[in-house]
Design an enzyme around this catalytic site. Structure first.
Site, PDB file in Angstrom:
ATOM      1  N   ARG A 129      47.361  39.952  57.565  1.00 15.90           N
ATOM      2  CA  ARG A 129      47.260  40.014  59.030  1.00 15.90           C
ATOM      3  C   ARG A 129      47.921  38.827  59.712  1.00 15.90           C
ATOM      4  NH1 ARG A 129      41.982  42.895  60.981  1.00 15.90           N
ATOM      5  NH2 ARG A 129      41.580  43.892  59.004  1.00 15.90           N
ATOM      6  N   LYS A 189      39.326  41.435  40.848  1.00 13.78           N
ATOM      7  CA  LYS A 189      37.883  41.570  40.790  1.00 13.78           C
ATOM      8  C   LYS A 189      37.253  41.015  42.076  1.00 13.78           C
ATOM      9  CE  LYS A 189      35.336  38.474  38.629  1.00 13.78           C
ATOM     10  NZ  LYS A 189      35.024  37.137  39.215  1.00 13.78           N
ATOM     11  N   HIS A 249      41.064  38.472  34.449  1.00 10.61           N
ATOM     12  CA  HIS A 249      42.085  37.520  33.990  1.00 10.61           C
ATOM     13  C   HIS A 249      41.745  36.925  32.627  1.00 10.61           C
ATOM     14  CE1 HIS A 249      39.463  34.415  35.754  1.00 10.61           C
ATOM     15  NE2 HIS A 249      40.122  33.526  35.022  1.00 10.61           N
ATOM     16  N   LYS A 263      44.267  35.801  28.898  1.00 15.95           N
ATOM     17  CA  LYS A 263      44.340  34.493  28.226  1.00 15.95           C
ATOM     18  C   LYS A 263      44.830  34.698  26.801  1.00 15.95           C
ATOM     19  CE  LYS A 263      40.566  32.456  30.951  1.00 15.95           C
ATOM     20  NZ  LYS A 263      41.106  31.366  31.753  1.00 15.95           N
ATOM     21  N   HIS A 296      34.103  39.036  32.635  1.00 19.71           N
ATOM     22  CA  HIS A 296      34.741  38.142  31.665  1.00 19.71           C
ATOM     23  C   HIS A 296      33.956  38.061  30.348  1.00 19.71           C
ATOM     24  CE1 HIS A 296      37.058  37.226  35.085  1.00 19.71           C
ATOM     25  NE2 HIS A 296      36.351  36.218  35.570  1.00 19.71           N
ATOM     26  N   LYS A 321      27.806  27.187  36.355  1.00 19.81           N
ATOM     27  CA  LYS A 321      28.622  26.244  37.122  1.00 19.81           C
ATOM     28  C   LYS A 321      27.899  24.904  37.144  1.00 19.81           C
ATOM     29  CE  LYS A 321      31.129  29.513  39.950  1.00 19.81           C
ATOM     30  NZ  LYS A 321      32.477  29.442  39.354  1.00 19.81           N
TER      31      LYS A 321
HETATM   32  C1  BG6 Z   1      36.603  33.913  38.317  1.00 16.07           C
HETATM   33  C2  BG6 Z   1      35.263  33.667  38.953  1.00 16.07           C
HETATM   34  O1  BG6 Z   1      36.752  35.273  38.020  1.00 16.07           O
HETATM   35  O2  BG6 Z   1      36.694  33.161  37.110  1.00 16.07           O
HETATM   36  C3  BG6 Z   1      35.084  32.189  39.235  1.00 16.07           C
HETATM   37  O3  BG6 Z   1      35.168  34.403  40.158  1.00 16.07           O
HETATM   38  C4  BG6 Z   1      35.307  31.381  37.994  1.00 16.07           C
HETATM   39  O4  BG6 Z   1      33.809  31.915  39.784  1.00 16.07           O
HETATM   40  C5  BG6 Z   1      36.617  31.760  37.304  1.00 16.07           C
HETATM   41  O5  BG6 Z   1      35.342  30.017  38.366  1.00 16.07           O
HETATM   42  C6  BG6 Z   1      36.736  31.096  35.953  1.00 16.07           C
HETATM   43  O6  BG6 Z   1      38.009  31.314  35.455  1.00 16.07           O
HETATM   44  P1  BG6 Z   1      38.677  30.280  34.426  1.00 16.07           P
HETATM   45  O7  BG6 Z   1      39.947  30.947  34.025  1.00 16.07           O
HETATM   46  O8  BG6 Z   1      38.857  29.006  35.160  1.00 16.07           O
HETATM   47  O9  BG6 Z   1      37.688  30.148  33.307  1.00 16.07           O
END
Ligand code: BG6
Length: 509
Positions: free
Chosen positions: A48, A154, A184, A188, A246, A346
């Site tokens: 936008r 996601k 993602h 990796k 993940h 976290k």
């Molecule tokens: C993301 C989450 O999908 O993955 C984040 O939304 C998280 O909260 C991140 O920090 C972690 O990814 P990576 O590749 O840094 O382990």
């Protein structure tokens, strides 16, 4: 692998963080490593925000994430010219005519067939409307040998119901084989290496079952708190944000049966079967087998670490979990009775993702050793990140009289190969989407199966007010109760490093 496809990458949500942090740098590296030629692609950012091409280009090119040694270099200049921008009200279905016209124009001008990759890097509430807008002008139709693909960031749904509705809505505009759902972690390198370690080495497979494996740990620890994502995270929490996608996908890679071959369907059939075999969570085992926590403030040396509830965008009374540890069973022939311990959080002491295979003890303890019992110590550790590699721990005899034993490491680090470049997850995933390879993209049935496991936990957490949310000081390894989740006194979580040191410096691995 070099791609021969010519295409336009249309990024929705182009003014957002992900575009400059991950997507543009990923395409740039693909381009720089000559896997993509200059005449093969165009990037069209859509959002936008009112901007012209030049403003958008400098926003994504001059960002610290591209980390150019020389922003004026010829290669940067050539890449910059590939980037275009269109300001669009994506919630207005009629405005997609502008997109259609722009794509026609870019394709004609650059001699590119109508091959489009639509990357939805927007809030999830926009996924459906954008898919509709695209199909309103037939930009989803794969006519005359062209391809049209939809890549979705996601989170894919918020629970089972919403993921089913999202799948239905997307399927009314795109076929399943046109849809690429991003996780993602699957991009990796070290996650893919799990498959290679398991299925290209005959020494592991015979041991890979309930007869030889005592339990498996999967840890994804993050040192950072929620930072500036409090608004999103507070409505999500660690279970939705990390476990449903993940961590479950890591679990699937470790636990799956060998696929019949390495094509997308064979691999995705096997991962779906893992999710189908996970023992469902009930009220009883949720209380017993799942611990959730939230970080509280901590003073480490001179540093004050914020509590989760003090973060921007977070409700000051929030009950959202920033830590989850759980015990999962896979009810199938291979894994029956083997616990999988999963944890993520976290504001932990370090950033590390690893999978630890704990082998069973030998049937007889021939070598008694007061210091250490190496029989308990056969571990195979997959270090997913950082310091990517594999570690095998086993017992040896200490030279000298008697049979003193000691556990030693056989350690492989990818970094030992200085000439090996480990591509970023987004590089691999984008290249695969360009090539139409969906092996590393979760299929609709897997995503829904994963939500089926998560849903009862979310319901129980919502309804059962007696269920505890434990606090843990930022910079520690989560609630102490998580230790009780791992059975017995002999079995413990592996702590790749201790809590934060007193001077407030985060420990290194
Ligand atoms: C993301 C989450 O999908 O993955 C984040 O939304 C998280 O909260 C991140 O920090 C972690 O990814 P990576 O590749 O840094 O382990």
């Amino acid at each position: 692998m070099k791609t021969s496809q010519k295409f336009v990458l249309v990024i929705f949500g182009a003014s957002g963080d992900l575009t400059k942090r991950k997507l543009i740098p990923a395409i740039f590296r693909i381009f720089k490593s000559e896997l993509l030629d200059e005449d093969q692609f165009i990037i069209l950012g859509v959002s936008r925000t009112a901007m012209d091409n030049g403003q958008f280009q400098s926003r994504v090119i001059n960002s610290e994430f591209l980390n150019f040694k020389n922003p004026e270099s010829v290669i940067t200049e050539r890449f910059k010219n590939k980037i275009h921008y269109l300001s669009l009200d994506t919630s207005d279905l009629d405005s997609y005519r502008l997109l259609s016209d722009k794509l026609d124009h870019l394709c004609n001008e650059n001699n590119i067939p109508h091959n489009f990759l639509f990357y939805l890097s927007t809030p999830p509430s926009m996924f459906e409307i954008i898919a509709r807008g695209i199909s309103n002008y037939n930009l989803n139709k794969q006519t005359k040998g062209t391809f049209k693909r939809l890549i979705i960031e996601k989170p894919f749904g918020y629970d089972l119901k919403s993921s089913q509705i999202l799948n239905e809505n997307l399927h009314s505009c795109f076929d399943e084989d046109q849809i690429f759902r991003i996780d993602h972690y699957l991009g990796k390198e070290t996650v893919q290496n799990l498959l290679v370690t398991r299925f290209s080495n005959s020494i592991f497979e015979p041991l890979w079952n309930r007869n030889y494996i005592h339990h498996i740990e999967i840890t994804a620890a993050e040192q950072v708190g929620v930072g500036n994502r409090g608004g999103y995270y507070d409505a999500s929490g660690a279970l939705r944000d990390m476990v449903q996608n993940h961590l479950f996908n890591l679990l699937a890679m470790v636990a799956m049966e060998p696929p019949v071959n390495m094509d997308a369907d064979s691999i995705r059939n096997e991962t779906a079967k893992v999710f189908q075999s996970i023992k469902p969570f009930t009220s009883k085992n949720i209380i017993r087998d799942i611990i959730r926590g939230q970080y509280t403030s901590a003073n480490i040396g001179k540093n004050k670490l914020k509590a989760y509830r003090e973060e921007n965008g977070v409700d000051s009374q929030s009950k959202t979990e920033t830590y989850v540890a759980m015990k999962v069973f896979i009810d199938n022939w291979r894994w029956s009775g083997v616990p999988f311990y999963i944890r993520t959080g976290k504001a932990l002491p370090t950033r590390v993702t690893e999978i630890v295979i704990h082998f069973k003890s030998t049937p007889l303890h021939l070598f008694k050793n007061d210091q250490q019992n190496v029989d308990k110590d056969n571990l195979l550790v997959f270090r997913i990140q950082p310091d990517e590699g594999i570690l095998l721990k086993f017992g040896i005899k200490i030279p000298g009289v008697g049979f003193e034993t000691k556990s030693v490491n056989m350690d492989f680090h990818y970094s030992d190969y200085s000439d090996i470049y480990i591509p970023e997850a987004y590089e691999r995933l984008l290249l695969d989407a360009i090539n139409g390879d969906s092996t590393l993209y979760p299929r609709s049935d897997s995503v829904e199966e994963a939500w089926k496991i998560i849903d009862p936990i979310l319901d129980e957490w919502k309804l059962n007010k007696n269920l505890k949310l434990y606090g843990y000081p930022a910079g520690t390894w989560g609630p102490e109760n998580a230790d009780a989740l791992i059975e017995g006194t002999e079995v413990k979580w592996r702590y790749p490093c201790k809590n934060l040191s007193n001077d407030g410096i985060y420990c290194e691995l």
